[in-house]
Scaffold this active site. Sequence first.
Site, PDB file in Angstrom:
ATOM      1  N   HIS A 186       4.710 -12.784  18.145  1.00  0.00           N
ATOM      2  CA  HIS A 186       3.233 -12.693  18.136  1.00  0.00           C
ATOM      3  C   HIS A 186       2.607 -14.026  18.539  1.00  0.00           C
ATOM      4  O   HIS A 186       1.573 -14.059  19.218  1.00  0.00           O
ATOM      5  CB  HIS A 186       2.724 -12.325  16.739  1.00  0.00           C
ATOM      6  CG  HIS A 186       2.789 -10.861  16.417  1.00  0.00           C
ATOM      7  ND1 HIS A 186       2.134  -9.896  17.152  1.00  0.00           N
ATOM      8  CD2 HIS A 186       3.395 -10.186  15.406  1.00  0.00           C
ATOM      9  CE1 HIS A 186       2.349  -8.697  16.621  1.00  0.00           C
ATOM     10  NE2 HIS A 186       3.113  -8.837  15.564  1.00  0.00           N
TER      11      HIS A 186
ATOM     12  N   HIS B 223      10.126 -11.294  15.069  1.00  0.00           N
ATOM     13  CA  HIS B 223       8.987 -10.427  15.414  1.00  0.00           C
ATOM     14  C   HIS B 223       7.671 -11.217  15.285  1.00  0.00           C
ATOM     15  O   HIS B 223       6.822 -11.172  16.176  1.00  0.00           O
ATOM     16  CB  HIS B 223       9.004  -9.211  14.475  1.00  0.00           C
ATOM     17  CG  HIS B 223       7.848  -8.281  14.573  1.00  0.00           C
ATOM     18  ND1 HIS B 223       7.961  -6.967  14.964  1.00  0.00           N
ATOM     19  CD2 HIS B 223       6.522  -8.455  14.305  1.00  0.00           C
ATOM     20  CE1 HIS B 223       6.779  -6.389  14.951  1.00  0.00           C
ATOM     21  NE2 HIS B 223       5.877  -7.277  14.544  1.00  0.00           N
TER      22      HIS B 223
ATOM     23  N   CYS C 267       4.690  -2.509  13.166  1.00  0.00           N
ATOM     24  CA  CYS C 267       3.773  -3.634  13.337  1.00  0.00           C
ATOM     25  C   CYS C 267       2.396  -3.215  12.829  1.00  0.00           C
ATOM     26  O   CYS C 267       1.905  -2.136  13.179  1.00  0.00           O
ATOM     27  CB  CYS C 267       3.699  -4.013  14.816  1.00  0.00           C
ATOM     28  SG  CYS C 267       2.637  -5.435  15.134  1.00  0.00           S
TER      29      CYS C 267
HETATM   30  O1  K1U Z   1       2.626  -6.568  11.929  1.00  0.00           O
HETATM   31  C1  K1U Z   1       3.572  -7.243  11.594  1.00  0.00           C
HETATM   32  O2  K1U Z   1       3.983  -8.138  12.295  1.00  0.00           O
HETATM   33  C2  K1U Z   1       4.221  -6.923  10.284  1.00  0.00           C
HETATM   34  C3  K1U Z   1       5.397  -5.976  10.379  1.00  0.00           C
HETATM   35  C4  K1U Z   1       6.660  -6.795  10.289  1.00  0.00           C
HETATM   36  C5  K1U Z   1       7.961  -6.151  10.673  1.00  0.00           C
HETATM   37  C6  K1U Z   1       8.368  -4.945  10.159  1.00  0.00           C
HETATM   38  C7  K1U Z   1       9.595  -4.407  10.499  1.00  0.00           C
HETATM   39  C8  K1U Z   1      10.425  -5.084  11.350  1.00  0.00           C
HETATM   40  C9  K1U Z   1      10.015  -6.282  11.881  1.00  0.00           C
HETATM   41  C10 K1U Z   1       8.796  -6.830  11.528  1.00  0.00           C
HETATM   42  C11 K1U Z   1       5.287  -4.989   9.222  1.00  0.00           C
HETATM   43  O3  K1U Z   1       5.272  -5.356   8.107  1.00  0.00           O
HETATM   44  S1  K1U Z   1       5.172  -3.297   9.614  1.00  0.00           S
HETATM   45  C12 K1U Z   1       5.133  -2.512   8.008  1.00  0.00           C
HETATM   46  C13 K1U Z   1       6.461  -2.499   7.326  1.00  0.00           C
HETATM   47  O4  K1U Z   1       7.475  -2.749   7.935  1.00  0.00           O
HETATM   48  C14 K1U Z   1       6.535  -2.177   5.877  1.00  0.00           C
HETATM   49  C15 K1U Z   1       5.467  -1.763   5.174  1.00  0.00           C
HETATM   50  C16 K1U Z   1       5.575  -1.490   3.819  1.00  0.00           C
HETATM   51  C17 K1U Z   1       6.759  -1.618   3.183  1.00  0.00           C
HETATM   52  C18 K1U Z   1       7.875  -2.027   3.877  1.00  0.00           C
HETATM   53  C19 K1U Z   1       7.772  -2.308   5.228  1.00  0.00           C
HETATM   54 ZN    ZN Z   2       3.762  -7.268  14.380  1.00  0.00          ZN
END
Ligand code: K1U
Ligand code: ZN
Length: 167
Positions: free
Chosen positions: A137, A133, A91
């Site tokens: 939020h 997810h 996240c």
């Molecule tokens: O903060 C958030 O809600 C975004 C989150 C979304 C998420 C990721 C993984 C599983 C469920 C939901 C993210 O994007 S965290 C960063 C991330 O996963 C990522 C970053 C760079 C490349 C690939 C993935």
């Molecule tokens: Zn998140």
Amino acid sequence: MALLNILHYPDPRLHKVATPVASVDDSIRRLISDMAETMYAAPGIGLAATQVDVHKRVIVVDVSEKGDELQAFVNPVILERNGEAEREEGCLSVPGIYDKVTRADQIVVEALDRHGNPFRLQAEGLLATCIQHEMDHLVGKVFVEYLSPLKQNRIKTKLRKRARTTL
Ligand code: K1U
Ligand code: ZN
């Protein structure tokens, strides 16, 4: 477009409940563009308006390899949930913390697009996880709340300490 500030857990504003969007107008389209820019810059695969301190029911998601398949959901509602899958989640509001969460593996979601047109999407795998997810939020829930109280306390302490040393 503009980069928006992402709130970090345990900021209490992450627990506010977002209100439905009354009309998808230019201000909402601007919010979607700014959220997309912020998500790609982070980088991340999703972002909810709550995370940028805007308490409206808007999320953006892009789980594609190239990062060229942006999907915006205004007033999203999950109509169906099927199966279960455990996936590692991260996240942008809880930087550097990753853990496994069990959610529905397939969902059917209904929302408005950036033009205010209703659409229905059947999602599975990472896309389904990401939409769930982000929708959490919007009701003030952060993924770490699925973890044990012990893990939650450790994460809070770590992030508070990190915030103090990076001021
Ligand atoms: O903060 C958030 O809600 C975004 C989150 C979304 C998420 C990721 C993984 C599983 C469920 C939901 C993210 O994007 S965290 C960063 C991330 O996963 C990522 C970053 C760079 C490349 C690939 C993935
Ligand atoms: Zn998140």
